[in-house]
Write an enzyme that holds these catalytic residues in place. Structure first.
Site, PDB file in Angstrom:
ATOM      1  CB  SER A   1     -43.053  43.835 -68.204  1.00  0.00           C
ATOM      2  OG  SER A   1     -42.424  43.847 -69.594  1.00  0.00           O
TER       3      SER A   1
ATOM      4  CE1 TYR B   1     -44.288  38.199 -68.342  1.00  0.00           C
ATOM      5  CE2 TYR B   1     -44.209  39.677 -70.165  1.00  0.00           C
ATOM      6  CZ  TYR B   1     -43.766  39.193 -69.131  1.00  0.00           C
ATOM      7  OH  TYR B   1     -42.922  39.741 -68.458  1.00  0.00           O
TER       8      TYR B   1
HETATM    9  N1  NAP Z   1     -36.449  38.739 -69.365  1.00  0.00           N
HETATM   10  C1  NAP Z   1     -37.146  39.807 -69.596  1.00  0.00           C
HETATM   11  O1  NAP Z   1     -36.849  40.048 -70.903  1.00  0.00           O
HETATM   12  C2  NAP Z   1     -38.142  40.573 -68.858  1.00  0.00           C
HETATM   13  C3  NAP Z   1     -38.826  41.553 -69.004  1.00  0.00           C
HETATM   14  C4  NAP Z   1     -39.592  42.345 -68.504  1.00  0.00           C
HETATM   15  C5  NAP Z   1     -40.142  41.969 -67.384  1.00  0.00           C
HETATM   16  N2  NAP Z   1     -39.811  40.635 -67.049  1.00  0.00           N
HETATM   17  C6  NAP Z   1     -39.958  39.818 -65.596  1.00  0.00           C
HETATM   18  O2  NAP Z   1     -38.906  39.745 -64.820  1.00  0.00           O
HETATM   19  C7  NAP Z   1     -39.369  38.857 -63.659  1.00  0.00           C
HETATM   20  C8  NAP Z   1     -38.226  37.864 -63.565  1.00  0.00           C
HETATM   21  O3  NAP Z   1     -37.739  37.038 -64.891  1.00  0.00           O
HETATM   22  P1  NAP Z   1     -36.492  36.818 -65.484  1.00  0.00           P
HETATM   23  O4  NAP Z   1     -36.568  37.378 -66.754  1.00  0.00           O
HETATM   24  O5  NAP Z   1     -35.550  37.041 -64.626  1.00  0.00           O
HETATM   25  O6  NAP Z   1     -36.939  35.290 -65.932  1.00  0.00           O
HETATM   26  P2  NAP Z   1     -36.350  33.948 -65.253  1.00  0.00           P
HETATM   27  O7  NAP Z   1     -34.682  33.772 -65.369  1.00  0.00           O
HETATM   28  O8  NAP Z   1     -36.986  32.880 -65.993  1.00  0.00           O
HETATM   29  O9  NAP Z   1     -36.715  34.073 -63.836  1.00  0.00           O
HETATM   30  C9  NAP Z   1     -38.137  33.696 -63.234  1.00  0.00           C
HETATM   31  C10 NAP Z   1     -37.920  33.345 -61.690  1.00  0.00           C
HETATM   32  O10 NAP Z   1     -39.295  33.391 -61.201  1.00  0.00           O
HETATM   33  C11 NAP Z   1     -39.458  32.083 -60.896  1.00  0.00           C
HETATM   34  N3  NAP Z   1     -40.780  31.564 -60.866  1.00  0.00           N
HETATM   35  C12 NAP Z   1     -41.645  31.679 -62.067  1.00  0.00           C
HETATM   36  N4  NAP Z   1     -42.610  31.002 -61.883  1.00  0.00           N
HETATM   37  C13 NAP Z   1     -42.739  30.633 -60.452  1.00  0.00           C
HETATM   38  C14 NAP Z   1     -43.680  30.165 -59.501  1.00  0.00           C
HETATM   39  N5  NAP Z   1     -44.782  29.724 -60.090  1.00  0.00           N
HETATM   40  N6  NAP Z   1     -43.523  29.881 -58.397  1.00  0.00           N
HETATM   41  C15 NAP Z   1     -42.078  30.218 -57.850  1.00  0.00           C
HETATM   42  N7  NAP Z   1     -41.251  30.856 -58.502  1.00  0.00           N
HETATM   43  C16 NAP Z   1     -41.443  30.958 -59.888  1.00  0.00           C
HETATM   44  C17 NAP Z   1     -38.338  31.008 -61.488  1.00  0.00           C
HETATM   45  O11 NAP Z   1     -38.262  30.103 -60.498  1.00  0.00           O
HETATM   46  P3  NAP Z   1     -38.323  28.465 -60.982  1.00  0.00           P
HETATM   47  O12 NAP Z   1     -37.281  28.316 -61.994  1.00  0.00           O
HETATM   48  O13 NAP Z   1     -38.095  27.672 -59.891  1.00  0.00           O
HETATM   49  O14 NAP Z   1     -39.816  28.311 -61.691  1.00  0.00           O
HETATM   50  C18 NAP Z   1     -37.123  32.194 -61.568  1.00  0.00           C
HETATM   51  O15 NAP Z   1     -36.780  32.212 -60.334  1.00  0.00           O
HETATM   52  C19 NAP Z   1     -40.773  38.277 -64.056  1.00  0.00           C
HETATM   53  O16 NAP Z   1     -41.812  38.636 -63.421  1.00  0.00           O
HETATM   54  C20 NAP Z   1     -40.662  38.757 -65.608  1.00  0.00           C
HETATM   55  O17 NAP Z   1     -42.075  38.683 -66.097  1.00  0.00           O
HETATM   56  C21 NAP Z   1     -38.758  39.912 -67.625  1.00  0.00           C
END
Ligand code: NAP
Length: 269
Positions: A139, A152
């Protein structure tokens, strides 16, 4: 998983957001999929992805635990993994001392421990075969001390750094490592992190499909890292030459509880 002539990609956190879109990119490119998340919704995601004409297997496992990662790894049944998209992650807003330690630990164990354990297992297989692509979702948060999201941002600083180091250890091995660094993206992330009353939680965000495409393309080209979006590219360039104290104060203004617009009275019903 039964052997197939198609390549296989493992995508973690594929039930929603960026991970689901990454899995879609892989399917459109002809990868069979082994997808994982912690909740049963991963099966619905598998159903939608199957419609793209590839074989999809869903694993429900808590990837914060070594057992959960072992379960996912075992599900491949020894089939060679061509792409590992280590994307599962979670945020956690509010002040560090006000967070529950169980929640803090779950963030560290998901974002760091489970992620590098999976990469260690699959990466060894890839190196032995002399072939494979790894994409890690870091990120732009890794560039800033994350006031009111301190743990985080620390985990993402770890991943941003780790992925480049691993890439260099694997130079000439046939295995590439790429770090995707998104900025704020429209997913379930901020709601899950309890940040909907913050400025960053409420601001307009990037489209997860665009972010995923950027990361997928960089992985296929074997690039070291990629920041998704022009605005975020600028922000990271500026952050690289800005004192940490100043960045931490800027982060406070975006992530401190109550920095978002207040809901109008009565809107909560
Ligand atoms: N959204 C942003 O602004 C942003 C910015 C920079 C980086 N990111 C990164 O992008 C990645 C994806 O996030 P997202 O934004 O797409 O959010 P999201 O929609 O909340 O997706 C997160 C995914 O990770 C899974 N997950 C979380 N904890 C887990 C665990 N302990 N075991 C198995 N699965 C787990 C969730 O599944 P469950 O629902 O089953 O837990 C979901 O499928 C993350 O690494 C996040 O840090 C996001």
């Amino acid at each position: 998983m039964a052997s197939n002539t198609r390549p296989l990609a493992i995508v973690t956190g594929a039930s929603s957001g960026i991970g689901y879109e990454l899995a879609k990119c892989c399917a459109e490119e002809g990868f069979d999929l082994l997808i994982a998340a912690d909740e049963p919704e991963i099966r619905q995601a598998a159903g939608s992805l199957q419609a793209l004409g590839v074989a999809v297997q869903a694993v429900q496992a808590d990837l914060a635990t070594l057992e959960g990662v072992d379960k996912l790894y075992a599900a491949a049944q020894g089939r060679p993994v061509d792409g590992l998209l280590a994307n599962a992650g979670r945020g956690l807003g509010r002040a560090f001392l006000d967070q529950s330690f169980d929640d803090i630990r779950h963030v560290v164990d998901t974002n760091i421990t489970g992620t590098i354990y999976l990469i260690h297992k699959v990466g060894n297989d890839m190196r032995a075969r002399g072939q494979g692509r790894i994409l890690i979702t870091g990120s732009i948060a890794g560039y800033m001390p994350g006031t009111y999201q301190a743990v985080y941002n620390g985990t993402k600083a770890f991943l941003d750094s780790f992925s480049v180091a691993l890439k260099h250890e694997l130079n000439d091995s046939g295995v590439t490592v790429t770090c995707l660094m998104p900025g704020p993206t429209e997913t379930e992330f901020f709601e899950r992190a309890d940040m909907m009353d913050t400025k960053v939680g409420q601001q307009k965000k990037d489209d997860p499909a665009d972010v995923a495409r950027t990361g997928f393309k960089a992985m296929m080209k074997g690039e070291t890292d990629v920041v998704a979006g022009v605005k975020n590219k600028l922000q990271t360039a500026v952050a690289s030459v800005t004192p940490a104290d100043m960045l931490a104060e800027q982060h406070r203004k975006m992530a401190e509880p109550g920095t978002g617009k207040q809901k109008e009275r009565g809107q909560d019903g």
